[in-house]
Design an enzyme around this catalytic site. Structure first.
Site, mmCIF file in Angstrom:
data_model
loop_
_atom_site.group_PDB
_atom_site.id
_atom_site.type_symbol
_atom_site.label_atom_id
_atom_site.label_comp_id
_atom_site.label_asym_id
_atom_site.label_seq_id
_atom_site.Cartn_x
_atom_site.Cartn_y
_atom_site.Cartn_z
ATOM 1 N N ASN A 33 0.874 -1.178 0.000
ATOM 2 C CA ASN A 33 0.000 0.000 0.000
ATOM 3 C C ASN A 33 0.905 1.221 0.000
ATOM 4 O OD1 ASN A 33 -1.840 2.023 0.472
ATOM 5 N ND2 ASN A 33 -2.162 1.508 2.631
ATOM 6 N N HIS A 59 -9.483 0.751 4.404
ATOM 7 C CA HIS A 59 -8.186 0.903 5.078
ATOM 8 C C HIS A 59 -8.385 1.760 6.325
ATOM 9 C CE1 HIS A 59 -4.088 2.130 5.966
ATOM 10 N NE2 HIS A 59 -3.751 0.988 5.401
ATOM 11 N N GLU A 71 -6.835 4.137 7.540
ATOM 12 C CA GLU A 71 -6.702 5.599 7.361
ATOM 13 C C GLU A 71 -7.968 6.186 6.736
ATOM 14 O OE1 GLU A 71 -2.913 5.226 5.420
ATOM 15 O OE2 GLU A 71 -2.138 4.472 7.328
ATOM 16 N N GLY A 114 2.049 1.639 10.748
ATOM 17 C CA GLY A 114 2.942 2.797 10.663
ATOM 18 C C GLY A 114 3.566 3.178 11.994
ATOM 19 N N SER A 148 3.206 -2.846 10.216
ATOM 20 C CA SER A 148 4.654 -2.821 10.454
ATOM 21 C C SER A 148 5.364 -4.118 10.040
ATOM 22 C CB SER A 148 4.962 -2.470 11.912
ATOM 23 O OG SER A 148 4.471 -1.161 12.190
HETATM 24 C C1 PEP Z 1 -0.758 -0.259 5.732
HETATM 25 O O1 PEP Z 1 -0.686 0.857 5.237
HETATM 26 O O2 PEP Z 1 -1.710 -0.977 5.425
HETATM 27 C C2 PEP Z 1 0.286 -0.713 6.662
HETATM 28 C C3 PEP Z 1 0.179 -1.908 7.199
HETATM 29 O O3 PEP Z 1 1.315 0.158 6.915
HETATM 30 P P1 PEP Z 1 2.723 -0.189 7.662
HETATM 31 O O4 PEP Z 1 3.256 -1.443 7.020
HETATM 32 O O5 PEP Z 1 3.585 1.019 7.398
HETATM 33 O O6 PEP Z 1 2.411 -0.393 9.111
#
Ligand code: PEP
Length: 251
Positions: A8, A97, A99, A176, A215
């Site tokens: 993503n 998602h 966000e 994140g 992460s």
């Molecule tokens: C994501 O954006 O779906 C995500 C899991 O981000 P990250 O890997 O940076 O935690």
């Protein structure tokens, strides 16, 4: 089932930067996804068409959009339709998602409308679900996942093939933040997700990939992918660089 290795890219990369990253990945992967792996990269709208063109250099890889509006066309300023996404050469879309849910404020039922409309209009959909830290600490994990899955999959056309849908479990507190859920957390929560998926999707549930996100990085991808009920990973930050996402794909 092949492991689904998803990226993503959020609000990162212009068209030129997206092409550069995909070309670098194509070189590192020798032009094809490794045996038993399928790759999908979710790209910002403005880079979608160029990224999809560049992805043709990687066999077993596809592009997706990061969001979609549940209408064919109309007065919906700033939004894009499934047909517009498909015309860019993309075959996938992300819905729900965290966000979109927690920053933009999308409701569970709106996520469900998007999911059903995108599936009915020829896109594969990766529906994201996951609890906040407050919800987990309040003992609401199962309730939240149940609500997000039931409303997120409400009105999904009955003839939807299992491979058109994927579910990504992403604990909001692990996205994140650098905090990955423990392997015990992932096994326990994925078992809950799978049983809820069986309630909603019936026979199709075991053929529908269930991904973990939050992460994921080269150092932990292999151990996460080896867990029960983990059919792939959805990667944000560590997918932005060709070498680190390629290491995850090969993990
Ligand atoms: C994501 O954006 O779906 C995500 C899991 O981000 P990250 O890997 O940076 O935690």
């Amino acid at each position: 089932m092949k492991k689904l290795m998803a990226a993503n890219w959020k609000m990162y990369k212009t068209g030129a930067e997206a092409v550069e990253t995909v070309q670098a990945m194509a070189g590192l992967l020798n032009g094809q996804a490794p045996e038993g792996r399928e790759i999908v990269i979710f790209v910002p709208f403005t880079a979608l068409e160029r990224a999809c063109g560049a992805m043709e250099a990687i066999k077993g890889a596809a592009c997706g959009a990061e969001d979609v509006y549940p209408a064919a066309e109309g007065a919906f300023t700033g939004e894009i339709s499934p047909a517009m996404i498909r015309a860019c050469g993309a075959s996938w879309v992300l819905t729900g998602h965290s966000e979109r849910r927690h920053v933009i404020g999308e409701s569970d039922s709106f996520v469900g409308e998007k999911t059903a409309f995108a599936l009915a209009n020829g896109l594969r959909v990766m529906l994201c679900i996951g609890e906040t830290l407050e919800e987990r600490e309040a003992g609401l994990l199962r309730n939240v996942l149940e609500r997000q899955l039931k409303l997120g999959l409400k009105n999904v056309p009955a003839d939807t093939p299992a491979e058109a849908l994927a579910i990504a479990y992403e604990p909001v507190w692990a996205i994140g933040t650098g905090k990955t859920a423990t392997t015990d957390d992932i096994v326990e929560t994925h078992a809950i997700c799978r049983s809820l998926m069986r309630e909603v999707l019936g026979d199709k549930a075991d053929k529908t990939p269930l991904l973990y996100g939050g992460s994921v990085k080269p150092a932990n991808a292999g151990s996460i992918l080896a867990l029960d009920n983990v059919d792939g990973v959805l990667v944000g930050g560590a997918s932005l660089k060709a070498d680190s996402f390629t290491q995850i794909i090969n993990a």
